[in-house]
Enzyme design. Sequence first.
Site, PDB file in Angstrom:
ATOM      1  N   GLN A 101      -4.429  -5.317   6.718  1.00  0.00           N
ATOM      2  CA  GLN A 101      -5.416  -6.254   6.166  1.00  0.00           C
ATOM      3  C   GLN A 101      -5.463  -7.564   6.940  1.00  0.00           C
ATOM      4  O   GLN A 101      -6.536  -8.118   7.154  1.00  0.00           O
ATOM      5  CB  GLN A 101      -5.101  -6.543   4.690  1.00  0.00           C
ATOM      6  N   HIS A 149       0.872  -1.174   0.000  1.00  0.00           N
ATOM      7  CA  HIS A 149       0.000   0.000   0.000  1.00  0.00           C
ATOM      8  C   HIS A 149       0.917   1.234   0.000  1.00  0.00           C
ATOM      9  O   HIS A 149       2.028   1.176   0.541  1.00  0.00           O
ATOM     10  CB  HIS A 149      -0.842  -0.040   1.282  1.00  0.00           C
ATOM     11  N   LYS A 167     -10.404  -1.337  10.326  1.00  0.00           N
ATOM     12  CA  LYS A 167     -10.510  -2.522   9.456  1.00  0.00           C
ATOM     13  C   LYS A 167     -10.813  -3.774  10.278  1.00  0.00           C
ATOM     14  O   LYS A 167     -10.857  -4.880   9.776  1.00  0.00           O
ATOM     15  CB  LYS A 167      -9.210  -2.710   8.672  1.00  0.00           C
ATOM     16  N   CYS A 185      -4.737   2.395  -3.771  1.00  0.00           N
ATOM     17  CA  CYS A 185      -3.500   2.917  -3.148  1.00  0.00           C
ATOM     18  C   CYS A 185      -2.344   1.940  -3.310  1.00  0.00           C
ATOM     19  O   CYS A 185      -1.475   1.847  -2.423  1.00  0.00           O
ATOM     20  CB  CYS A 185      -3.699   3.266  -1.673  1.00  0.00           C
ATOM     21  N   ASP A 233       3.150  -4.676   8.039  1.00  0.00           N
ATOM     22  CA  ASP A 233       1.926  -3.893   7.928  1.00  0.00           C
ATOM     23  C   ASP A 233       0.757  -4.878   8.017  1.00  0.00           C
ATOM     24  O   ASP A 233       0.514  -5.649   7.094  1.00  0.00           O
ATOM     25  CB  ASP A 233       1.961  -3.155   6.584  1.00  0.00           C
TER      26      ASP A 233
END
Length: 412
Positions: free
Chosen positions: A209, A129, A232, A370, A206
């Site tokens: 998700q 991202h 999220k 993104c 990261d």
Amino acid sequence: MTTTSAVSFDIERIRADFPILDQEVNGRKLVYFDNAATTQKPVAVIEALMNYYRGYNANIHRGIHTLAEKATADFEASRRAVRDFLNAPSAEEIIFTSGTTMGINLVAQTYGRHFLKAGDEIIISGLEHHSNIVPWQMLAGEKGLTVRAIPVLENGELDMETFDTMLSDRTKIVAVNHASNSLGTVNPVKEIIAKAHAVGAVVLVDGAQASSHLEIDVQDLDVDFYAFSAHKLYGPTGIGALYGKRALLEAMPPYMGGGEMIKEVTFEKTTFNDLPYKFEAGTPNIADVVALKTALEYINSIGKSTISAYENHLLTYATEQVSQIEGVRIIGQAKEKISVLSFVLESIHHQDIGIILDQQGIAVRTGHHCTQPVMDRFCILGTTRASFAFYNTIEEIDKLVAGLHRVKKLMA
Ligand code: 7TS
């Protein structure tokens, strides 16, 4: 009670926890398939926010009155809930941020700026991202570093053979996502971390998700930094957390200066507070931290393994059904995926697809998500992305398929 064939859990009861789902959009029952952008919030989370503001709003850590004590207790209880959610060794290693983006910028601007020097290398991946690209590029520009990206294979997996050749004693940071937002690929982060550690690099993962779909265990991964966003994860916007190994966080300078992050201030010298407060300058987002705990409790009440089994069931069905539509090309067919289905449909522009689906009450994401380098890799401008959560159903996927047939008819 309605149960699905794949996993027995009460989907109707779960949907009733999410009031936003029960509405019509453009005259049709809403089908919300934009969960990778943000998930909807259960009543319990909405009520936690309301209860905080109605019942005990107060600034934390400094007041001795009853409301301040209750707000502080709930705020710190949420930190412990995040510790448990990530299986972090201690709550002091959990820093509240505004979300994944801030977590990554914090590491780039403190660890990166303090410890890296000209000539050093940062390895990211071709699946990142923009939030896990731009902060490293900004740092690289400032300090004369090189940012390199692990290439992406045709099926949307990372090219791990090339990764092996990229690692060297110049590699100081490896920053990759646990799961890709645009293709759904679950990356082999444990292997990446072990290989990066072997050359002395630290690793940031990261988890924006992955955190809502996969079991996260920062100790098992042996990851140095792990960032996620609450929104999220069925929690509020504007809040997230960064886990960092204690020794690294202690060695890093603070990110922002202000209240809370200090021990003592004189005009000559300031001493910084202990972890985690050293990284939490200013009045934090108290209400949203409190509600994050409620979101984690909600997820735990269903269970990650139930969630991922059901979401996999949705993804498998959707992949089968959407693939059968003539002219569809699925982008991202990794062996292991979170419930993200990205595709292009003939030469129809993704924006047209998104608009026509919206007219039928179906919310999907269209564009580059993104992740422009991913689109460049597959020589496309963007995709249509349907991303599923545990409150979605097979019937909703059937509506998507019918909607895509309508798109084809209208655009023919
Ligand atoms: N990293 C990944 C993998 C993401 O998917 C996102 C947001 C971020 C970082 C940034 O998270 P934030 O909460 O700090 O904004 N992804 C998306 C998306 O796929 N559609 O909208 C936002």
